[in-house]
Write a protein that holds these residues in place. Structure first.
Motif, mmCIF file in Angstrom:
data_model
loop_
_atom_site.group_PDB
_atom_site.id
_atom_site.type_symbol
_atom_site.label_atom_id
_atom_site.label_comp_id
_atom_site.label_asym_id
_atom_site.label_seq_id
_atom_site.Cartn_x
_atom_site.Cartn_y
_atom_site.Cartn_z
ATOM 1 N N ASN A 29 0.325 -1.130 0.448
ATOM 2 C CA ASN A 29 -0.099 -0.231 -0.477
ATOM 3 C C ASN A 29 0.868 1.813 0.498
ATOM 4 O OD1 ASN A 29 -2.875 -0.826 0.636
ATOM 5 N ND2 ASN A 29 -1.831 -2.148 1.619
ATOM 6 N N ALA A 30 2.002 0.964 -0.552
ATOM 7 C CA ALA A 30 2.886 2.302 -1.110
ATOM 8 C C ALA A 30 2.565 3.613 -1.106
ATOM 9 C CB ALA A 30 3.699 1.907 -1.325
ATOM 10 N N PHE A 31 1.509 3.415 -2.550
ATOM 11 C CA PHE A 31 1.388 3.741 -3.300
ATOM 12 C C PHE A 31 -0.203 5.053 -2.037
ATOM 13 C CE2 PHE A 31 -2.149 6.350 -6.245
ATOM 14 C CZ PHE A 31 -1.062 6.664 -6.669
ATOM 15 N N LEU A 32 -1.039 3.927 -1.889
ATOM 16 C CA LEU A 32 -2.055 4.871 -1.422
ATOM 17 C C LEU A 32 -1.300 5.466 0.262
ATOM 18 C CD1 LEU A 32 -4.863 5.227 0.009
ATOM 19 C CD2 LEU A 32 -4.741 2.667 0.902
ATOM 20 N N LEU A 33 -0.054 5.063 1.058
ATOM 21 C CA LEU A 33 0.505 5.951 2.148
ATOM 22 C C LEU A 33 1.108 7.282 1.751
ATOM 23 C CD1 LEU A 33 2.147 2.510 3.488
ATOM 24 C CD2 LEU A 33 0.178 4.434 4.952
ATOM 25 N N GLY A 34 1.264 7.623 0.088
ATOM 26 C CA GLY A 34 2.160 8.788 -0.357
ATOM 27 C C GLY A 34 1.075 9.631 -0.948
ATOM 28 N N GLN A 35 -1.067 9.497 -1.493
ATOM 29 C CA GLN A 35 -1.102 9.999 -1.144
ATOM 30 C C GLN A 35 -2.231 10.556 -0.057
ATOM 31 O OE1 GLN A 35 -3.642 7.402 -3.549
ATOM 32 N NE2 GLN A 35 -4.067 8.678 -5.118
ATOM 33 N N LEU A 36 -1.688 9.679 0.543
ATOM 34 C CA LEU A 36 -2.605 10.248 2.161
ATOM 35 C C LEU A 36 -1.775 10.798 2.701
ATOM 36 C CD1 LEU A 36 -3.788 6.396 3.528
ATOM 37 C CD2 LEU A 36 -5.322 8.096 2.959
ATOM 38 N N ASP A 87 -0.699 17.245 3.725
ATOM 39 C CA ASP A 87 0.841 17.742 3.286
ATOM 40 C C ASP A 87 2.121 17.572 3.806
ATOM 41 O OD1 ASP A 87 1.421 20.375 1.594
ATOM 42 O OD2 ASP A 87 1.063 21.319 3.614
ATOM 43 N N ARG A 88 1.999 16.067 3.947
ATOM 44 C CA ARG A 88 3.488 15.570 4.545
ATOM 45 C C ARG A 88 4.000 15.883 3.161
ATOM 46 N NH1 ARG A 88 1.932 12.215 9.476
ATOM 47 N NH2 ARG A 88 0.880 13.374 10.840
ATOM 48 N N LYS A 89 4.780 16.010 2.453
ATOM 49 C CA LYS A 89 5.273 16.303 0.688
ATOM 50 C C LYS A 89 6.392 15.071 1.207
ATOM 51 C CE LYS A 89 3.511 20.345 -1.525
ATOM 52 N NZ LYS A 89 2.134 20.675 -0.783
ATOM 53 N N ASP A 90 7.496 16.282 1.916
ATOM 54 C CA ASP A 90 8.688 14.475 2.274
ATOM 55 C C ASP A 90 8.528 13.758 2.514
ATOM 56 O OD1 ASP A 90 10.603 16.295 1.442
ATOM 57 O OD2 ASP A 90 10.669 17.626 3.703
ATOM 58 N N GLU A 91 7.152 13.381 3.469
ATOM 59 C CA GLU A 91 6.943 11.314 3.600
ATOM 60 C C GLU A 91 5.919 11.048 2.806
ATOM 61 O OE1 GLU A 91 4.784 11.494 7.396
ATOM 62 O OE2 GLU A 91 5.445 13.060 7.617
ATOM 63 N N ALA A 92 5.447 11.965 1.974
ATOM 64 C CA ALA A 92 4.699 10.994 0.250
ATOM 65 C C ALA A 92 6.263 11.187 -0.039
ATOM 66 C CB ALA A 92 3.739 12.423 -0.330
ATOM 67 N N LEU A 93 6.697 11.701 -0.573
ATOM 68 C CA LEU A 93 7.955 11.387 -1.077
ATOM 69 C C LEU A 93 8.774 10.239 -1.372
ATOM 70 C CD1 LEU A 93 9.492 15.116 -2.104
ATOM 71 C CD2 LEU A 93 8.754 13.377 -3.887
ATOM 72 N N HIS A 125 8.519 19.488 -7.731
ATOM 73 C CA HIS A 125 7.686 21.088 -8.683
ATOM 74 C C HIS A 125 7.272 21.983 -7.999
ATOM 75 C CE1 HIS A 125 6.528 24.106 -11.066
ATOM 76 N NE2 HIS A 125 7.411 23.819 -12.389
ATOM 77 N N ALA A 126 6.454 21.521 -5.967
ATOM 78 C CA ALA A 126 6.130 22.846 -5.671
ATOM 79 C C ALA A 126 6.714 22.894 -4.484
ATOM 80 C CB ALA A 126 4.856 21.702 -5.172
#
Length: 578
Positions: free
Chosen positions: A327-334, A339-345, A370-371
């Protein structure tokens, strides 16, 4: 590897040379000058090798048939198996010949193959299925019914599955549906819920909706199991009866409360009715899967429930390693939603190359970079995607489009137009790409190219409201073809009378026509509906021209708070207050 024919040649050659060598050896052993006594014939002298020609060689025909299949040449494969069947005693060869003859609709070959298969001991069910398929292919409904009756009564444990296979493969769905309703009645179906569900589903596929619903309801009444309730619910839903579908799904869940598929179906139905809270409660408890996690996230996002998003994120973070990994992709979306961009990356980086979300994970990573101001890194990642997905047009298009949209955000409009160019080479005449490139050209001041793209888009989609508005606005902004611009924007206004973007176009057109009061009214309406920076700039300029400079400065200040780096604002203020 030698061919069969080559082996025969080699054997004949070996026999001849061996006989010659033995004869020479015999001569060499005799006293010089004496005639050789007649020698007894050696075993190899008497060897006769049968070398059938290819037409009568079963193996050669079978090999040729299989080679034809690898080329998807069913006609040649059928011909080869027809020949092989005639000279083979293997019933499997005859069976294959039947299947291929039916597949290429060769009636004479099918009849020959069926007769040969029967002679070699084919079973009653096998023959009945084949003859039913042939009868359907030739439009013989009565013959098909007779054979299907024989198939059903054959005692074969898979008779009803075979029955369904015959009908789903029929060339005439109406003919197949007629036979289905006549033969697969509740009185005749076996005491197996799967058979009932299969016939109901077959009826649905053949367009016999009433029959499908009847069999589904009868299955519920007879078997009362979760699966029959679930299928009957699906029939109700397709018929537009949401309440009936919900009632059946509740009964299905009462019988199988931990069935993930049922919970997902019921939750989806609840969410479609707008009851996000009930859908979330249903999914929160019980066994979880990738699908339940994803739907829970979607429901929380639709409801703008940040608390539910945070709870789901925390729950997944605490899950076992294999669950987190899958579920890594879903965790990134969550993480992005919070707004936890570093965690999303970091999560997107853990999505494996074989994961179906691998492309989307990289695409989202580029947007986040980019953001974060890492512009070069974002474009570099998109370049990698454009190279990696060269053989996948849809992904390639999305990568180029993302690249273009990022350039648009940077106000590098010509680079954006070039990126759209690349995407349009992959998917020419794609409406979204043409619209995007038209906007890029317009922003870059390439009005002729922008107009050309919007005109081409309107030829492809004459009723495209956004294209009409975009072309009308572009012409109005450039101060050219204003009567045409008026017609285009009027069409857009009629279709979307409350759209702020279209109201802005209309107001800006009125400004170009010199109708300042009408322009101010339209632009004020657009600005109040949606605080868009470019709309505010237009309103401020019109107010300035009306002599309401304090009002204009107030609007400009609001725009500056919304978008401090807005290029239109900067250019307009410098022009009005040099």
């Amino acid at each position: 590897m030698l061919s069969v024919k080559g082996k025969f040649k080699q054997l004949r050659h070996f026999a001849g040379t061996a006989a010659a060598a033995l004869a020479l050896a015999a001569c060499a052993g005799l006293p010089h000058g004496k005639a050789a006594a007649p020698a007894s014939r050696q075993p190899l002298d008497r060897l006769t090798v049968v070398t059938p020609d290819a037409e009568h060689d079963v193996l050669a025909q079978l090999l040729a048939g299989e080679m034809a299949l690898t080329r998807n040449d069913l006609k040649d494969a059928s011909t080869r198996y027809d020949r092989a069947m005639a000279i083979s005693d293997d019933p499997k060869v005859a069976q294959r010949a039947v299947e291929l003859a039916l597949a290429v609709h060769d009636e004479p070959a099918a009849r020959r193959a069926i007769a040969r298969w029967q002679a070699l001991g084919a079973g009653t069910a096998d023959l009945a299925q084949a003859r039913a398929e042939l009868a359907l292919a030739t439009g013989d409904t009565a013959g098909a019914r007779e054979q299907l009756e024989r198939l059903i009564g054959s005692g074969d444990p898979h008779a009803w599955r075979r029955f369904g296979r015959v009908l789903i493969g029929a060339r005439d769905p109406a003919q197949a549906g007629q036979l289905l309703e006549a033969l697969a009645t509740p009185e005749r179906l076996p005491a197996e819920p799967q058979a009932w569900l299969a016939m109901s589903e077959l009826g649905d596929k053949l367009g016999r909706t009433r029959y499908a619903a009847m069999v589904a309801a009868a299955a519920v009444a007879r078997f009362h199991d979760a699966e029959t309730y679930a299928w009957a619910a699906q029939m109700k839903f397709k018929a537009g009866d949401r309440q009936g579908a919900a009632a059946l799904l509740r009964q299905a869940l009462a019988r199988s409360p931990n069935d993930v598929r049922l919970r997902l179906s019921y939750a989806s139905l609840l969410s479609q009715g707008g009851d996000y809270a009930a859908a979330s409660r249903l999914l929160d408890k019980g066994p979880q899967s990738a699908e339940t996690y994803a739907l829970r996230a979607a429901l929380a996002a639709q409801a703008h429930d940040r608390k539910a998003i945070a709870q789901l994120y925390a729950q997944l973070q605490r899950a076992p390693a294999d669950v987190r990994e899958s579920n890594a992709f879903l965790l990134g979306q969550l993480a992005e939603m919070q707004d936890r961009k570093d965690e999303a990356l970091a999560w997107y980086d853990q999505v494996g190359d074989d994961d179906p979300h691998a492309f989307d994970a990289d695409l989202r990573s580029a947007v986040i970079l980019h953001a974060q101001g890492k512009v070069a890194d974002a474009h570099a990642l998109l370049e990698q995607l454009e190279t990696a997905y060269l053989d996948q047009p849809e992904e390639l298009r999305r990568a180029w489009q993302a690249d273009a949209e990022l350039y648009m955000r940077e106000e590098h409009y010509l680079e954006a137009a070039r990126a759209y160019d690349h995407a349009l080479q992959v998917l020419p005449d794609d409406p979204g790409l043409l619209y995007g490139r038209g906007l890029a050209f317009a922003e870059a001041g390439k009005i002729d190219q922008a107009v050309a793209d919007f005109r081409h888009l309107l030829k492809l989609r004459p009723n495209d409201v956004d294209a009409s508005n975009a072309l009308g606005y572009t012409l109005a902004d450039a101060g050219r073809d204003l009567p045409e611009a008026k017609k285009l924007i009027e069409v857009a206004r009629a279709a979307k009378p409350h759209d702020p973007a279209i109201a802005d176009s209309w107001g800006w057109l009125q400004y170009r026509l010199g109708h300042l009061d009408e322009a101010a009214r339209a632009l004020r309406q657009a600005w109040n509906a949606a605080k868009d920076a470019d709309v505010g700039v237009h309103l401020g300029e019109v107010l300035w021209k009306l002599g309401k400079r304090d009002d204009a400065r107030h609007v400009f200040e609001q725009v500056r708070k919304l978008d401090p780096h807005n290029a239109n604002l900067r250019e307009t203020v410098q022009r009005l207050e040099p």
